[in-house]
Design a protein around this motif. Structure first.
Motif, PDB file in Angstrom:
ATOM      1  N   THR A 175       5.895 -36.167  -5.491  1.00 35.04           N
ATOM      2  CA  THR A 175       7.094 -35.392  -5.800  1.00 35.04           C
ATOM      3  C   THR A 175       7.968 -36.087  -6.839  1.00 35.04           C
ATOM      4  O   THR A 175       8.393 -35.486  -7.827  1.00 35.04           O
ATOM      5  N   VAL A 176       8.234 -37.362  -6.614  1.00 35.64           N
ATOM      6  CA  VAL A 176       9.221 -38.070  -7.428  1.00 35.64           C
ATOM      7  C   VAL A 176       8.622 -38.669  -8.693  1.00 35.64           C
ATOM      8  O   VAL A 176       9.206 -38.586  -9.783  1.00 35.64           O
ATOM      9  N   LEU A 177       7.450 -39.278  -8.569  1.00 35.35           N
ATOM     10  CA  LEU A 177       6.917 -40.073  -9.675  1.00 35.35           C
ATOM     11  C   LEU A 177       5.637 -39.518 -10.291  1.00 35.35           C
ATOM     12  O   LEU A 177       5.341 -39.803 -11.452  1.00 35.35           O
ATOM     13  N   GLY A 178       4.853 -38.742  -9.541  1.00 38.74           N
ATOM     14  CA  GLY A 178       3.555 -38.302 -10.044  1.00 38.74           C
ATOM     15  C   GLY A 178       3.552 -36.896 -10.579  1.00 38.74           C
ATOM     16  O   GLY A 178       3.169 -36.644 -11.726  1.00 38.74           O
ATOM     17  N   VAL A 224       8.427 -46.691   1.243  1.00 45.42           N
ATOM     18  CA  VAL A 224       8.882 -46.912  -0.145  1.00 45.42           C
ATOM     19  C   VAL A 224       7.836 -47.674  -0.944  1.00 45.42           C
ATOM     20  O   VAL A 224       7.492 -47.292  -2.076  1.00 45.42           O
ATOM     21  N   LEU A 225       7.302 -48.745  -0.374  1.00 48.21           N
ATOM     22  CA  LEU A 225       6.281 -49.515  -1.085  1.00 48.21           C
ATOM     23  C   LEU A 225       5.017 -48.685  -1.290  1.00 48.21           C
ATOM     24  O   LEU A 225       4.363 -48.781  -2.334  1.00 48.21           O
ATOM     25  N   GLY A 226       4.664 -47.875  -0.293  1.00 49.93           N
ATOM     26  CA  GLY A 226       3.514 -46.986  -0.444  1.00 49.93           C
ATOM     27  C   GLY A 226       3.717 -45.995  -1.574  1.00 49.93           C
ATOM     28  O   GLY A 226       2.788 -45.716  -2.341  1.00 49.93           O
ATOM     29  N   MET A 227       4.917 -45.447  -1.689  1.00 53.56           N
ATOM     30  CA  MET A 227       5.235 -44.539  -2.801  1.00 53.56           C
ATOM     31  C   MET A 227       5.009 -45.222  -4.147  1.00 53.56           C
ATOM     32  O   MET A 227       4.373 -44.667  -5.052  1.00 53.56           O
ATOM     33  N   LEU A 228       5.549 -46.422  -4.279  1.00 54.00           N
ATOM     34  CA  LEU A 228       5.425 -47.138  -5.553  1.00 54.00           C
ATOM     35  C   LEU A 228       3.965 -47.449  -5.862  1.00 54.00           C
ATOM     36  O   LEU A 228       3.520 -47.318  -7.012  1.00 54.00           O
ATOM     37  N   ALA A 229       3.215 -47.847  -4.848  1.00 48.81           N
ATOM     38  CA  ALA A 229       1.805 -48.178  -5.053  1.00 48.81           C
ATOM     39  C   ALA A 229       1.017 -46.977  -5.548  1.00 48.81           C
ATOM     40  O   ALA A 229       0.099 -47.104  -6.364  1.00 48.81           O
ATOM     41  N   CYS A 230       1.359 -45.795  -5.076  1.00 43.13           N
ATOM     42  CA  CYS A 230       0.600 -44.579  -5.411  1.00 43.13           C
ATOM     43  C   CYS A 230       0.883 -44.033  -6.805  1.00 43.13           C
ATOM     44  O   CYS A 230       0.177 -43.126  -7.269  1.00 43.13           O
ATOM     45  N   THR A 231       1.892 -44.540  -7.488  1.00 47.07           N
ATOM     46  CA  THR A 231       2.385 -43.900  -8.711  1.00 47.07           C
ATOM     47  C   THR A 231       1.293 -43.639  -9.739  1.00 47.07           C
ATOM     48  O   THR A 231       1.143 -42.528 -10.249  1.00 47.07           O
ATOM     49  N   ILE A 232       0.510 -44.650 -10.055  1.00 45.69           N
ATOM     50  CA  ILE A 232      -0.499 -44.493 -11.099  1.00 45.69           C
ATOM     51  C   ILE A 232      -1.597 -43.518 -10.684  1.00 45.69           C
ATOM     52  O   ILE A 232      -2.220 -42.867 -11.533  1.00 45.69           O
TER      53      ILE A 232
END
Length: 439
Positions: free
Chosen positions: A377-380, A241-249
Motif C-alpha cells: 500500500t505505502v511503498l510498493g 514495520v521492519l517487515g514492511m521495509l524489507a518487502c519494499t523492493i
C-alpha cells in the motif's frame, strides 16, 4: 514405492498447492497491472488527456494495494483462528470471481461513470483477496516443513509470482497481436476471462491439502489468538514495520519493471505493445529460472550474508535497465530487464521464509500478511503512480531512477534490521507463549 514419510509427502503437496494457488492469484493481479498500462486509460477514463488517463489508471491499480491490509486483517484473523486452508480457499474464489467480473465489465462508452466506479470496486475486492492470499500460501508451505528448511519451502509460494507474471504477460502479448479495434473492443478481456479455468485448477489442488500442523498444535493447547490483529500491534509492531521495509523492493522493482516500464516504453519511447511485452515476458521467464537459487544460496551460506549481497548488486543494475530501455533497442531492453531482474528476484525467494520466521505461530498469518500488504500500500503499489508523476512533472527518467534506487536501500536496511531483531530474540530465548485460559 515412495520412501517419503507421510509428513514429507504432505509437505511437498503443500508446497505445490502453495505454488499453484499463488500462480493463479498473481496472474489475476498482474493482468490488471498490464491492462492499466495499455487499455484502462482510454476505455474507462476517456475524458482526460492520454498521460493523465494513464496516471488515473495507475491510481486504480494502487487502490488494490490500499485494500490489501484490510484483506490481511480479515483473512489473517480467519487463518490464525480457524486455519490456513479455509482462508486460502476463500481468497482464491474471491479473486477468481472479481477477475472474471472485470473481463465482463462494460466500458465508459457503454455505461458512463458507472464503468470506472465498478472497475475500482472490483479492484478493491482483488486487493482484499491478495491481502489474505500471500500470507496463507507462505504458511501452508513453511509450516509443513522442518524449521531448518523454512526458507526453501517459503520459496514455493514466491515462485507463483514469476509463473503468474509469465502467464499474464503471455496472455496480453497474444491479445496485443490483434488489430487495435479488436484489441480494445474484446481482445483485452480474454486474459481476464481465462482466469476462471485457472481458479478451478487451483481450487482442486488446495482442497486436497491438510491443515497446517502448527495450527493443529495451537488448537490442541487452546492457544489460538482471540484477536490476532490486536495482539500483533500490541506486541509485535516493530516486526510489522521492519517487515514492511524489507518487502519494499519486492513490490517496487516488479512494478517499475512491468507496469511503469510498459507504459513508458509504449507511450514515450515508441515501442510496439507486443514487442515490449515480449521484453517483460523474457524477464519473467528468467525470474522463474533463477529465483529459487536465492533461497538455495541463503540456506547454504546464511540468509543475512546472501540477501545483503543481492540487494547491493541491485543498485547498479536498476539504473542500467532504464538507460538500456531508453535506447529504444529491443535487444538492449531485454538485456537491461534481465540484468535488473536477477538479484531482486533471488532476494524475493528468501523473503517469505524470513517473514515467517519472525512472528510467533499464533499471530503469524496476520503478522506477515500485514507486513506484506502495508508495504504494498505505502511503498510498493504506489511505484507506477509515483514513477509516472515524476516523469510527467520533470520530463526526465532521472528522478524515476533515483526513486527506484531509494526503494532498494529501504529494503536493504529493513531486511538486515529484521534479521538482527529475530536473531536477538532467539538468543535471548524468551519464555514460551502463554496459553489462554479455557472459557
Amino acid at each position: 514405492m515412495s520412501r517419503l514419510r507421510p509428513d514429507e509427502r504432505m509437505g511437498r503437496k503443500a508446497g505445490m498447492a502453495s505454488f499453484v494457488g499463488t500462480t493463479v492469484e498473481w496472474y489475476d493481479f498482474y493482468i490488471y497491472g498490464t491492462a492499466s498500462a495499455l487499455v484502462f486509460g482510454p476505455l474507462f477514463f476517456p475524458a482526460v488527456s492520454p498521460a493523465m488517463g494513464v496516471l488515473v489508471s495507475f491510481a486504480t491499480f494502487w487502490v488494490g494495494f490500499v485494500a490489501r491490509p484490510v484483506g490481511g486483517v480479515i483473512f489473517g484473523h480467519l487463518g490464525d483462528r480457524v486455519g490456513r486452508k479455509n482462508a486460502l480457499i476463500t481468497t482464491l474464489l474471491l479473486m477468481g470471481v472479481t477477475t472474471v467480473g472485470i473481463g465482463l465489465l462494460p466500458t465508459y462508452s457503454a455505461i458512463g461513470m458507472a464503468a470506472p466506479v465498478l472497475l475500482v470496486l472490483f479492484r478493491v475486492v482483488q486487493g482484499l483477496a491478495v491481502g489474505g492470499e500471500w500470507g496463507g500460501a507462505v504458511l501452508i508451505a513453511t509450516e509443513h516443513a522442518h524449521k531448518s528448511r523454512g526458507i526453501l519451502f517459503g520459496a514455493f509460494a514466491q515462485q507463483g509470482s514469476p509463473a503468474g507474471k509469465i502467464l499474464a504477460t503471455l496472455s496480453f502479448a497474444l491479445a496485443s497481436g490483434l488489430p487495435d479495434e479488436q484489441f480494445f473492443s474484446w481482445g483485452w478481456r480474454v486474459p481476464f476471462l481465462v482466469s476462471a479455468l485457472l481458479v478451478v485448477v487451483g481450487l482442486v489442488i488446495r482442497l486436497r491439502i491438510e491443515e497446517s500442523p502448527e495450527v493443529a498444535r495451537l488448537r490442541e493447547r487452546g492457544a489460538t489468538a482471540r484477536f490476532p490483529v490486536v495482539e500483533v500491534f500490541r506486541n509485535h509492531t516493530a516486526l510489522v514495520v521492519l517487515g514492511m521495509l524489507a518487502c519494499t523492493i519486492a513490490f517496487s522493482a516488479t512494478y517499475f519493471k512491468t507496469t511503469f516500464a510498459v507504459s513508458w516504453a509504449t507511450a514515450e519511447l515508441g515501442f510496439e505493445r507486443e514487442d515490449f511485452l515480449t521484453v517483460v515476458l523474457i524477464a519473467a521467464i528468467s525470474q522463474f529460472l533463477v529465483q529459487p537459487f536465492g533461497a538455495l544460496l541463503a540456506n547454504r551460506y546464511g540468509v543475512r550474508r546472501v540477501v545483503t549481497v543481492l540487494l547491493i548488486a541491485e543498485l547498479p543494475v536498476m539504473p542500467l535497465m532504464f538507460v538500456l530501455i531508453s535506447t529504444g533497442s529491443w535487444g538492449l531492453s531485454v538485456l537491461g530487464m534481465v540484468l535488473a531482474t536477477v538479484p531482486h528476484v533471488m532476494f524475493y525467494s528468501t523473503l517469505a521464509g524470513i517473514l515467517a520466521a519472525s512472528f510467533p505461530a499464533r499471530v503469524r498469518y496476520t503478522g506477515i500478511s500485514l507486513s506484506y500488504a502495508l508495504c504494498g500500500t505505502v511503498l510498493g503499489g504506489t511505484a507506477p503512480m509515483v514513477g509516472q508523476a515524476l516523469l510527467t512533472a520533470s520530463g526526465s527518467i532521472v528522478p524515476v531512477v533515483g526513486y527506484a534506487l531509494l526503494t532498494v536501500l529501504i529494503s536493504l536496511f529493513g531486511t538486515r534490521a529484521l534479521l538482527a531483531y529475530t536473531a536477538r530474540r532467539e538468543v535471548e530465548q524468551p519464555a514460551p507463549e502463554p496459553v489462554p485460559e479455557q472459557k
